[in-house]
Write a protein that holds these residues in place. Structure first.
Motif, short mmCIF file in Angstrom:
data_model
loop_
_atom_site.label_atom_id
_atom_site.label_comp_id
_atom_site.label_asym_id
_atom_site.label_seq_id
_atom_site.Cartn_x
_atom_site.Cartn_y
_atom_site.Cartn_z
N LEU A 94 15.27 -9.09 1.50
CA LEU A 94 15.71 -9.42 0.14
C LEU A 94 14.85 -8.67 -0.86
N VAL A 95 15.49 -8.04 -1.82
CA VAL A 95 14.81 -7.22 -2.81
C VAL A 95 15.11 -7.77 -4.20
N ASP A 96 14.05 -8.04 -4.97
CA ASP A 96 14.21 -8.57 -6.33
C ASP A 96 14.79 -7.51 -7.27
N HIS A 97 14.26 -6.30 -7.17
CA HIS A 97 14.71 -5.21 -8.04
C HIS A 97 14.56 -3.92 -7.24
N LEU A 98 15.08 -2.85 -7.81
CA LEU A 98 15.12 -1.59 -7.08
C LEU A 98 14.13 -0.56 -7.62
N ARG A 99 13.21 -1.02 -8.47
CA ARG A 99 12.23 -0.08 -9.03
C ARG A 99 11.24 0.40 -7.97
N GLU A 100 10.90 -0.52 -7.03
CA GLU A 100 9.93 -0.16 -6.00
C GLU A 100 10.64 0.51 -4.82
N PRO A 101 10.19 1.68 -4.39
CA PRO A 101 10.81 2.33 -3.23
C PRO A 101 10.40 1.63 -1.93
N LEU A 102 11.14 1.90 -0.89
CA LEU A 102 10.77 1.44 0.45
C LEU A 102 9.78 2.44 1.03
N TYR A 103 8.60 1.95 1.37
CA TYR A 103 7.53 2.79 1.91
C TYR A 103 7.55 2.63 3.43
N VAL A 104 7.79 3.71 4.15
CA VAL A 104 7.89 3.69 5.61
C VAL A 104 6.65 4.39 6.17
N LYS A 105 5.92 3.70 7.05
CA LYS A 105 4.69 4.25 7.61
C LYS A 105 4.73 4.11 9.13
N VAL A 106 4.30 5.13 9.82
CA VAL A 106 4.28 5.15 11.28
C VAL A 106 2.83 5.19 11.74
N PHE A 107 2.52 4.35 12.74
CA PHE A 107 1.17 4.27 13.27
C PHE A 107 1.20 4.40 14.80
N ASP A 108 0.08 4.86 15.33
CA ASP A 108 -0.15 4.87 16.78
C ASP A 108 -1.02 3.68 17.13
N TYR A 109 -0.50 2.80 17.97
CA TYR A 109 -1.23 1.57 18.32
C TYR A 109 -2.44 1.91 19.19
N ASP A 110 -3.60 1.41 18.79
CA ASP A 110 -4.83 1.57 19.56
C ASP A 110 -5.43 0.21 19.82
N LEU A 113 -9.11 -1.14 18.13
CA LEU A 113 -9.62 -0.41 16.98
C LEU A 113 -8.50 -0.22 15.98
N GLN A 114 -8.82 0.37 14.83
CA GLN A 114 -7.79 0.63 13.83
C GLN A 114 -6.78 1.62 14.37
N ASP A 115 -5.51 1.37 14.07
CA ASP A 115 -4.44 2.24 14.54
C ASP A 115 -4.46 3.57 13.78
N ASP A 116 -4.04 4.63 14.47
CA ASP A 116 -4.03 5.96 13.88
C ASP A 116 -2.76 6.17 13.05
N PHE A 117 -2.95 6.75 11.87
CA PHE A 117 -1.84 7.05 10.97
C PHE A 117 -1.06 8.25 11.51
N MET A 118 0.28 8.14 11.55
CA MET A 118 1.13 9.20 12.10
C MET A 118 2.09 9.78 11.07
N GLY A 119 2.03 9.31 9.83
CA GLY A 119 2.91 9.85 8.81
C GLY A 119 3.61 8.77 8.03
N SER A 120 4.11 9.15 6.85
CA SER A 120 4.80 8.18 6.00
C SER A 120 5.88 8.90 5.19
N ALA A 121 6.77 8.10 4.62
CA ALA A 121 7.84 8.63 3.78
C ALA A 121 8.31 7.53 2.84
N PHE A 122 8.94 7.93 1.73
CA PHE A 122 9.48 6.99 0.76
C PHE A 122 11.00 7.07 0.77
N LEU A 123 11.65 5.92 0.57
CA LEU A 123 13.10 5.87 0.39
C LEU A 123 13.38 5.27 -0.98
#
Length: 731
Positions: A94-110, A113-123
């Motif tokens: 559910l989205v209140d408004h459409l001003r905020e984009p959808l932030y998609v982030k991909v991680f490598d599970y470790d 320890l902290q997971d490794d960042f694999m890239g991101s994109a905005f929609l």
């Protein structure tokens, strides 16, 4: 990227609200950005292609996070060892408004320890057309290295407007369990169906026996294998067996079965590597729907994506031991039902179902003066009641700082040394629930039938937070069953905070260990001073005592001395000369410890210093845990003799009396003979028996000094009285 989307400029649109949105394939850009309506965004996460390799073997264990406005709204499952993963997972947001984009982030599970960042994109949600499915291709990038090719994600999305009051819409988000394994409550209304999903209908008991011909992952041709189990959000991890391809675990784990028809247990085998990521050995599954109940099944499972077998014993037991009801439906107030419960746990039924130790009834009545978690100055509080792995929830009382729940929870007690935890949360519609307060109550400290006001504590259970909660608790148990249960291993809790490196925690454990070691050192100095005749009267008395004890020594005197020490401390306590001291140092250090659970995900994108010295961090965590175990062991011995838990001290007295009598009347060689015969024939008589040490199991029930501080009940404000009724809150 969105070929079918039409981006129209909203610069010239008047800042007024449209009364009606044209949904026949029109772009959402036609709607002013100030539109306060509610939208439902349905996303299907299809697959990834050519993702970045983050592991040593040239692969990754990717998963995806969706965030809107800085809040995580969905987390996908983990696909192991795959750079072209296929998820096919759906999420409705559910989205209140459409001003905020959808932030998609991909991680490598470790693991660990902290997971490794694999890239991101905005929609950009303003580019989506209403009521029209759209296939989206997202190119993953790293903001710090924009030239790097990190692969692509394939999604399908559809945006639809929602009319009416937004609270009437249920968010169908997949539950997001953080790696710390702490309980996270999603923003859902606790409807009857939702609460029923927390009532477990059976127990799945798994005994991990052994592994056969596992894959060698180390350079020496061996592995250090361990196994992880997962059923829904329930997780267990076995111990590590060093340098073997045929490990013998002999460990038991109990899962709660929430589904009527069973479920699937995911099992993965790993090789432990110090200073680097653990290697994946293989996986298998157990489909519980195909197993009959009340019967033990021996399973030999072939590991997929690897080599070897795992041997398990799986038993499904039907159960109906937890329940929620209104205050009017009270088991113990019904005289007939109360007599049945008392009869079930009477001394005459000692050997009937030894695992059924007792009965617990908790009345969650109300709370007063809670913390305001919303911007309106109110909260939407609900309660979570936990006993080991049993977890039940109340309904939510909206916009109220003095809620009344009037709910009755019943549990079956499997270990009388368990601790009841009652946690109050604030329900949030679009994010994880906010913590408001918690109390931890050992079952043996409960006074039956008394309504009490418990001051809510912080997450560490070391200091007060705002508000009190009124509970009325009754415990009925069989003392003999409870005593026998003390001598077998404790039930593991599957939702616990994972070990983390903390300077405060490391220092606290070091000081606790030092205090225990100093007791031994001071004792050694005292004995040595007797040999040096620093005090002639004391040395003379010690010399005479030495001659008397050695000349008359018998083996039964060892438990007899311990028995006398327990008795002496008991008489000191009842005479008012209690020499027990609460460790203010430990209490102060607990209060200084900072909570580090809610770290921002952006830390995962940075190659921080800790990330680069993984081996050192793991060693520090190991040292931190070893110090905690050593300190806790010494503190538990001390607290046994200090009568911190009278039930356990009395049990120790009974055991020491029995040992004294046995050693006095039976020659030592007969005792050793019986012990040796039992040890040599145990595997022949019970080939799948799990080894345990009764003394260590007993000590595991005695609280350490840290636990004593956490379980200590705070004094409520005098203005709060159990008899006082709160005024109706009209907010």
């Amino acid at each position: 990227m969105l070929d079918s989307c039409k981006l129209k400029s909203a610069c010239n649109l008047p800042l007024i609200y449209y009364k009606k949105i044209n949904t026949s394939g029109t772009s959402n850009a036609d709607v002013p950005l100030a539109d306060p309506g509610m939208y439902q965004l349905d996303i299907t996460l299809r697959r990834g292609q050519s993702l970045a390799a983050r592991d040593r073997g040239g692969t990754s264990d990717p998963y995806v996070k969706f965030k809107i406005g800085g809040k995580e709204v969905f987390r996908s499952k983990i696909i192991y060892k795959n750079l072209n993963p296929v998820w096919e997972e759906k999420a409705s947001i559910l989205v209140d408004h459409l001003r905020e984009p959808l932030y998609v982030k991909v991680f490598d599970y470790d693991f660990g320890l902290q997971d490794d960042f694999m890239g991101s994109a905005f929609l950009d949600l303003t580019q989506l057309e209403l009521n029209r499915p759209i296939d989206v291709t997202l190119t993953l990038k790293d903001p710090h290295y924009p030239d790097h090719d990190l692969g692509i994600l394939f999604l399908s999305v559809i945006l639809t407007p929602k009319e009416g009051e937004h609270r009437d819409v249920t968010m169908l988000m997949r539950k997001s369990w953080k790696r710390s394994s702490k309980f996270q409550t999603q923003s859902l209304r606790l409807s009857d169906a939702h609460r029923k999903s927390h009532l477990w209908r059976g127990i799945v008991s798994i005994t991990l026996i052994e592994g056969r011909d596992l894959k060698a992952m180390d350079s020496n041709g061996l592995s250090d294998p361990y196994v992880k189990f997962r059923l829904g959000h329930q997780k267990y991890k076995s111990k590590i067996m060093p340098k073997t391809l045929n490990p013998q675990w002999r460990e038991q784990f109990d899962f709660h079965l929430y589904e009527e028809r069973g479920g699937i247990i995911d099992i993965t085998a790993w090789d432990k590597d110090a200073g680097k990521r653990d290697d994946f050995i293989g996986r298998c599954q157990v489909d519980l729907s195909g197993l009959s109940r009340e019967q033990t099944h021996k399973l030999e499972l072939q590991l997929e994506e690897g080599e070897g077998h795992l041997v398990l014993l799986v038993t499904l037991t039907a159960s109906a031991t937890v329940s929620i009801s209104d205050l009017s439906v009270n088991s113990l107030e019904d005289q007939k039902e109360r007599e049945e419960i008392l009869k079930r746990y009477s001394p005459l039924r000692i050997f009937h179902n030894l695992k059924d130790v007792g009965f617990l009834q908790v009345k969650v009545i109300r709370a007063e003066g809670l913390m305001a978690a919303d911007v309106t100055g109110k909260s939407d509080p609900f309660c979570v009641v936990e006993l080991n792995n049993d977890r039940l929830l109340t309904h939510t009382v909206y916009k109220n700082l003095n809620p009344e729940w009037n709910k009755v929870f019943t549990f079956n007690i499997k270990d009388i040394h368990s601790v009841l935890e009652v946690t109050v949360y604030d329900e949030d519609r679009d994010r994880s629930a906010d913590f408001l307060g918690r109390v931890a109550i050992p079952l043996l400290s409960i006074q039956n039938g008394e309504q009490k006001a418990y001051v809510l504590k912080n997450k560490q259970l070391t200091g007060p937070t705002k508000g009190v909660i009124y509970l009325e608790i009754d415990v009925i148990f069989n003392a003999v069953k409870a005593s026998l249960r003390t001598l077998i291993p404790k039930e593991q809790k599957y939702i616990e905070e994972e070990n983390r490196l903390s300077k405060q925690l490391l220092l606290r454990n070091f000081i606790r260990t030092k205090r225990c070691v100093m007791v031994l050192i001071n004792a050694a100095y005292y004995v040595n001073s007797c040999f040096d005749w620093d005090s002639p009267p004391r040395s003379l008395a010690a010399f005479v005592l030495f001659l008397f004890v050695v000349w008359n020594f018998e083996l039964y005197m060892i438990p007899l001395v311990l028995l006398l020490l327990l008795t002496w401390n008991y008489f000191l306590i009842i005479s008012g000369k209690d020499n027990r001291q609460r460790d203010t140092v430990v209490e102060d250090m607990l209060e200084d410890e900072e909570e580090e659970d809610d770290r921002d995900d952006k830390d995962s994108e940075k190659k921080g210093f800790i990330n680069k010295i993984y081996a050192i961090q793991e060693v520090c965590i190991s040292v931190q845990n070893i110090l905690d175990e050593v300190a806790s062991f010494g503190e538990r011995i001390k607290n046994t003799f200090n009568w911190t838990v009278p039930f356990l001290s009395w049990l120790a007295i009974v055991a020491l009396c029995v040992f004294t009598v046995i050693l006095y009347f039976i020659p030592l060689r007969y005792i050793v003979l019986v012990w040796g015969i039992n040890k040599f024939t145990k595997k022949l008589r019970c080939p799948y028996a799990i080894d345990n040490n009764e003394l260590l199991d007993f000590l595991s029930r005695v609280p350490s000094d840290v636990q004593v501080v956490q379980y200590q009940e705070l004094k409520p404000d005098p203005s709060h009285s159990p008899c006082k009724r709160k005024k109706n809150n009209l907010g």
